[in-house]
Scaffold this motif. Structure first.
Motif, PDB file in Angstrom:
ATOM      1  N   ALA A   2       0.831  -1.192   0.000  1.00  0.00           N
ATOM      2  CA  ALA A   2       0.000   0.000   0.000  1.00  0.00           C
ATOM      3  C   ALA A   2       0.871   1.250   0.000  1.00  0.00           C
ATOM      4  CB  ALA A   2      -0.898   0.001   1.230  1.00  0.00           C
ATOM      5  N   THR A   3       0.445   2.251  -0.754  1.00  0.00           N
ATOM      6  CA  THR A   3       1.094   3.550  -0.700  1.00  0.00           C
ATOM      7  C   THR A   3       0.114   4.518  -0.056  1.00  0.00           C
ATOM      8  OG1 THR A   3       0.303   4.135  -2.890  1.00  0.00           O
ATOM      9  CG2 THR A   3       2.488   3.136  -2.755  1.00  0.00           C
ATOM     10  N   PHE A   4       0.625   5.484   0.638  1.00  0.00           N
ATOM     11  CA  PHE A   4      -0.223   6.355   1.435  1.00  0.00           C
ATOM     12  C   PHE A   4      -0.212   7.799   0.948  1.00  0.00           C
ATOM     13  CE2 PHE A   4       0.752   2.646   3.861  1.00  0.00           C
ATOM     14  CZ  PHE A   4      -0.462   2.336   4.450  1.00  0.00           C
ATOM     15  N   SER A   5       0.221   8.028  -0.287  1.00  0.00           N
ATOM     16  CA  SER A   5       0.299   9.397  -0.800  1.00  0.00           C
ATOM     17  C   SER A   5      -1.080  10.018  -0.977  1.00  0.00           C
ATOM     18  CB  SER A   5       1.060   9.417  -2.125  1.00  0.00           C
ATOM     19  OG  SER A   5       0.419   8.581  -3.066  1.00  0.00           O
ATOM     20  N   VAL A   7      -3.633   9.557   1.105  1.00  0.00           N
ATOM     21  CA  VAL A   7      -4.279   9.745   2.404  1.00  0.00           C
ATOM     22  C   VAL A   7      -4.123  11.199   2.847  1.00  0.00           C
ATOM     23  CG1 VAL A   7      -4.234   9.085   4.845  1.00  0.00           C
ATOM     24  CG2 VAL A   7      -3.926   7.350   3.084  1.00  0.00           C
ATOM     25  N   LEU A  54      -4.323   4.456  10.380  1.00  0.00           N
ATOM     26  CA  LEU A  54      -3.743   4.781   9.076  1.00  0.00           C
ATOM     27  C   LEU A  54      -4.203   3.787   8.007  1.00  0.00           C
ATOM     28  CD1 LEU A  54      -1.956   6.660   7.430  1.00  0.00           C
ATOM     29  CD2 LEU A  54      -0.013   5.213   8.041  1.00  0.00           C
ATOM     30  N   ALA A  55      -4.300   2.514   8.358  1.00  0.00           N
ATOM     31  CA  ALA A  55      -4.752   1.507   7.397  1.00  0.00           C
ATOM     32  C   ALA A  55      -6.184   1.783   6.944  1.00  0.00           C
ATOM     33  CB  ALA A  55      -4.664   0.109   8.021  1.00  0.00           C
ATOM     34  N   HIS A  58      -6.435   4.743   4.709  1.00  0.00           N
ATOM     35  CA  HIS A  58      -6.090   4.308   3.350  1.00  0.00           C
ATOM     36  C   HIS A  58      -7.339   3.812   2.636  1.00  0.00           C
ATOM     37  CE1 HIS A  58      -4.428   1.601   0.242  1.00  0.00           C
ATOM     38  NE2 HIS A  58      -3.464   2.502   0.175  1.00  0.00           N
ATOM     39  N   ALA A  66      -5.494  -0.945   4.036  1.00  0.00           N
ATOM     40  CA  ALA A  66      -4.182  -1.593   4.016  1.00  0.00           C
ATOM     41  C   ALA A  66      -4.221  -2.777   4.978  1.00  0.00           C
ATOM     42  CB  ALA A  66      -3.098  -0.611   4.429  1.00  0.00           C
ATOM     43  N   MET A  71       1.638  -3.258   6.887  1.00  0.00           N
ATOM     44  CA  MET A  71       1.964  -2.185   7.821  1.00  0.00           C
ATOM     45  C   MET A  71       3.068  -2.577   8.807  1.00  0.00           C
ATOM     46  SD  MET A  71      -0.430   0.141   7.061  1.00  0.00           S
ATOM     47  CE  MET A  71      -0.497   1.209   8.466  1.00  0.00           C
ATOM     48  N   VAL A  76       6.133   0.747   6.874  1.00  0.00           N
ATOM     49  CA  VAL A  76       5.431   2.021   6.735  1.00  0.00           C
ATOM     50  C   VAL A  76       5.792   2.907   7.915  1.00  0.00           C
ATOM     51  CG1 VAL A  76       3.171   3.113   6.630  1.00  0.00           C
ATOM     52  CG2 VAL A  76       3.525   0.906   5.525  1.00  0.00           C
ATOM     53  N   LEU A  81       3.870   9.624   8.832  1.00  0.00           N
ATOM     54  CA  LEU A  81       2.746   9.927   7.953  1.00  0.00           C
ATOM     55  C   LEU A  81       1.643  10.672   8.690  1.00  0.00           C
ATOM     56  CD1 LEU A  81       2.579   6.585   5.980  1.00  0.00           C
ATOM     57  CD2 LEU A  81       2.969   8.839   5.000  1.00  0.00           C
TER      58      LEU A  81
END
Length: 143
Positions: A2-5, A7, A54-55, A58, A66, A71, A76, A81
């Motif tokens: 997973a990328t979090f850009s 979020v 955070l997941a 996402h 995520a 994670m 991550v 983040l």
């Protein structure tokens, strides 16, 4: 992976709201997480599991939560983040020292800036399924 850009702060706030609605045990169980010691998110006088929040954020950003496997193990930088979006995080959250130093320099530059930043507007969210609404204002899932 997973990328979090994608979020944003509103996605994290939506995940926090879902956590509050479901309760911590049901929230973690629903998304397959177990309590993560050492990395907690402090918001509104309540402590949250930063990794699970955070997941789920996402999920609000992309439609897919995520997975715990994506994670874990420092893959991550959870703390970094969440701090980037203005949240208070206790613990390292897998952030490598270079990232932490870079975040501190970025924060120092931001405080020196003379421009005032407008707060980010929260994205509208469907009250039924908690997904971010498209520009039409009509949920793609619920109609």
């Amino acid at each position: 992976m997973a990328t979090f850009s994608s979020v944003t702060r509103p996605h994290v706030l939506s995940a926090i709201a879902e956590h509050d609605d479901r309760g911590p045990v049901a929230f973690l169980k629903l998304y397959g997480f177990s309590p993560t010691p050492g990395t907690t998110l402090q918001f509104g006088g309540t402590t949250y599991d930063a990794m699970a929040i955070l997941a789920v954020a996402h999920r609000y950003a992309t439609g897919r939560a995520a997975l715990p496997e994506e994670m874990e193990g420092g893959k991550v930088a959870v703390g970094a983040l969440l701090r980037k979006h203005g949240f208070e995080v206790d613990g390292s959250g897998g952030a490598p020292p270079a990232t932490a130093r870079r975040s501190a320099r970025t924060a120092a530059r931001a405080t020196r800036s003379t421009k005032t930043q407008e707060p980010e507007k929260p994205a509208p969210v469907c009250p039924t399924c908690y997904m971010t609404l498209p520009a039409t204002g009509v949920c793609d899932s619920c109609g």
